[in-house]
Design a protein around this motif. Structure first.
Motif, mmCIF file in Angstrom:
data_model
loop_
_atom_site.group_PDB
_atom_site.id
_atom_site.type_symbol
_atom_site.label_atom_id
_atom_site.label_comp_id
_atom_site.label_asym_id
_atom_site.label_seq_id
_atom_site.Cartn_x
_atom_site.Cartn_y
_atom_site.Cartn_z
ATOM 1 N N VAL A 55 -101.528 127.846 -43.476
ATOM 2 C CA VAL A 55 -102.292 127.455 -42.296
ATOM 3 C C VAL A 55 -101.725 126.163 -41.706
ATOM 4 O O VAL A 55 -101.993 125.835 -40.553
ATOM 5 C CB VAL A 55 -103.790 127.281 -42.631
ATOM 6 C CG1 VAL A 55 -104.389 128.620 -43.031
ATOM 7 C CG2 VAL A 55 -103.983 126.270 -43.761
ATOM 8 N N ASN A 56 -100.959 125.435 -42.498
ATOM 9 C CA ASN A 56 -100.202 124.275 -42.029
ATOM 10 C C ASN A 56 -99.058 124.061 -43.020
ATOM 11 O O ASN A 56 -98.815 124.891 -43.895
ATOM 12 C CB ASN A 56 -101.090 123.021 -41.884
ATOM 13 C CG ASN A 56 -101.870 122.722 -43.158
ATOM 14 O OD1 ASN A 56 -101.312 122.693 -44.257
ATOM 15 N ND2 ASN A 56 -103.177 122.509 -43.026
ATOM 16 N N LYS A 57 -98.364 122.931 -42.889
ATOM 17 C CA LYS A 57 -97.182 122.703 -43.721
ATOM 18 C C LYS A 57 -97.517 122.522 -45.197
ATOM 19 O O LYS A 57 -96.696 122.812 -46.065
ATOM 20 C CB LYS A 57 -96.427 121.474 -43.211
ATOM 21 C CG LYS A 57 -95.767 121.684 -41.866
ATOM 22 C CD LYS A 57 -94.957 120.460 -41.463
ATOM 23 C CE LYS A 57 -94.262 120.677 -40.138
ATOM 24 N NZ LYS A 57 -93.465 119.490 -39.726
ATOM 25 N N THR A 58 -98.711 122.052 -45.497
ATOM 26 C CA THR A 58 -99.048 121.740 -46.889
ATOM 27 C C THR A 58 -100.097 122.674 -47.487
ATOM 28 O O THR A 58 -100.185 122.796 -48.696
ATOM 29 C CB THR A 58 -99.562 120.291 -46.998
ATOM 30 O OG1 THR A 58 -100.708 120.131 -46.142
ATOM 31 C CG2 THR A 58 -98.482 119.316 -46.574
ATOM 32 N N GLU A 59 -100.896 123.322 -46.653
ATOM 33 C CA GLU A 59 -101.995 124.156 -47.155
ATOM 34 C C GLU A 59 -101.666 125.639 -47.019
ATOM 35 O O GLU A 59 -101.292 126.114 -45.950
ATOM 36 C CB GLU A 59 -103.282 123.854 -46.389
ATOM 37 C CG GLU A 59 -104.500 124.616 -46.897
ATOM 38 C CD GLU A 59 -105.758 124.283 -46.116
ATOM 39 O OE1 GLU A 59 -106.816 124.879 -46.417
ATOM 40 O OE2 GLU A 59 -105.683 123.441 -45.201
ATOM 41 N N GLY A 105 -96.938 135.337 -39.608
ATOM 42 C CA GLY A 105 -97.056 133.971 -40.109
ATOM 43 C C GLY A 105 -96.182 133.737 -41.328
ATOM 44 O O GLY A 105 -95.415 134.607 -41.757
ATOM 45 N N LEU A 106 -96.314 132.551 -41.887
ATOM 46 C CA LEU A 106 -95.537 132.162 -43.068
ATOM 47 C C LEU A 106 -96.377 132.363 -44.321
ATOM 48 O O LEU A 106 -97.492 131.845 -44.416
ATOM 49 C CB LEU A 106 -95.104 130.704 -42.949
ATOM 50 C CG LEU A 106 -94.267 130.138 -44.097
ATOM 51 C CD1 LEU A 106 -92.942 130.884 -44.209
ATOM 52 C CD2 LEU A 106 -94.011 128.643 -43.897
ATOM 53 N N TYR A 107 -95.836 133.120 -45.275
ATOM 54 C CA TYR A 107 -96.526 133.421 -46.533
ATOM 55 C C TYR A 107 -95.670 132.930 -47.696
ATOM 56 O O TYR A 107 -94.519 132.531 -47.524
ATOM 57 C CB TYR A 107 -96.740 134.921 -46.691
ATOM 58 C CG TYR A 107 -97.667 135.554 -45.683
ATOM 59 C CD1 TYR A 107 -98.996 135.843 -46.005
ATOM 60 C CD2 TYR A 107 -97.210 135.908 -44.408
ATOM 61 C CE1 TYR A 107 -99.848 136.453 -45.089
ATOM 62 C CE2 TYR A 107 -98.054 136.510 -43.484
ATOM 63 C CZ TYR A 107 -99.367 136.780 -43.836
ATOM 64 O OH TYR A 107 -100.209 137.383 -42.923
ATOM 65 N N GLN A 108 -96.261 133.025 -48.891
ATOM 66 C CA GLN A 108 -95.470 132.783 -50.089
ATOM 67 C C GLN A 108 -96.063 133.510 -51.287
ATOM 68 O O GLN A 108 -97.274 133.694 -51.401
ATOM 69 C CB GLN A 108 -95.336 131.291 -50.394
ATOM 70 C CG GLN A 108 -96.617 130.585 -50.790
ATOM 71 C CD GLN A 108 -96.347 129.178 -51.327
ATOM 72 O OE1 GLN A 108 -95.902 129.023 -52.467
ATOM 73 N NE2 GLN A 108 -96.607 128.174 -50.511
ATOM 74 N N CYS A 109 -95.161 133.956 -52.158
ATOM 75 C CA CYS A 109 -95.554 134.446 -53.478
ATOM 76 C C CYS A 109 -95.573 133.228 -54.400
ATOM 77 O O CYS A 109 -94.653 132.409 -54.356
ATOM 78 C CB CYS A 109 -94.538 135.447 -54.022
ATOM 79 S SG CYS A 109 -94.253 136.892 -52.992
#
Length: 209
Positions: A55-59, A105-109
């Motif tokens: 939702v932002n660069k850190t969260e 959007g940007l996701y991560q495993c």
């Protein structure tokens, strides 16, 4: 203009990929994509695996977590997103069905153990509208991306660099073609003006006589 915008988008994403080592996944609205996040079973077998959206660069907002190892053969769902963890092969599989624009959007495993979180890989999901790319069957996964915490970073960076080089060459060719066309058009106009001047010259001489 629309094709140029898509080209600029591709260049931007390629530069982002090289700079931050982010895997970019494209999908059409309404279709299904699958993303495979590989990990080392020895290091991460007992860790909780999850998929989150930035939702932002850190969260990074939690989307769905995989079942624990004793139920690893089952998928766990949250809305149109499912996740399954195969601890024997060390592969975490995320499936996103019926893609919508808001899924981009940007996701991560990532893995979690005793409050310690580790990122396996970051993935940028791009959802394209109808007509931009050739469509496939809605339930057929378009892309299966192998994402690993093992050393594949150099390979991904190499692919991104090659993409940027090819796009740069294409843009250069388009620019050269445009400049040549303008020069050819200017030469044609100047030739027409000279021809008109020569055609009017005899008439001027006759008038003086």
């Amino acid at each position: 203009m629309e094709k140029l915008m898509h080209l600029v988008l591709l260049v931007s994403l390629s530069e982002l990929c090289v700079a931050e080592n982010i895997t970019v996944v494209y999908g059409m609205e309404g279709e299904t994509i699958s993303i495979s996040c590989a990990y080392s079973p020895k290091e991460n077998k007992w860790r909780e695996k999850s998929w989150c959206k930035h939702v932002n660069k850190t969260e990074c907002q939690h989307v769905v977590s995989a079942h624990r190892f004793w139920l690893q053969f089952l998928k766990k769902w949250n809305g149109n997103t499912s996740i399954a963890d195969n601890i024997h092969t060390g592969v975490l599989t995320v499936t996103m069905k019926r893609l919508q624009k808001q899924d981009a959007g940007l996701y991560q495993c990532k893995t979690d153990f005793l409050g310690e979180a580790r990122t396996l890989k970051k993935v940028k999901v791009e959802v394209l509208g109808a007509g931009v790319m050739e469509t496939q069957a809605p339930e057929e996964p378009r892309a299966l991306h192998s994402i690993s915490s093992l050393p594949k970073d150099h390979f991904n960076a190499f692919i991104c660099i090659i993409t940027v080089i090819l796009v740069a060459k294409f843009l250069t060719a388009v620019l050269i073609f445009t400049v040549a066309s303008r020069q050819r058009s200017r030469a044609t106009r100047e030739g027409s003006q000279n021809l008109n001047q020569h055609q009017h010259l005899p008439l001027t001489v006759q008038e003086n006589r």
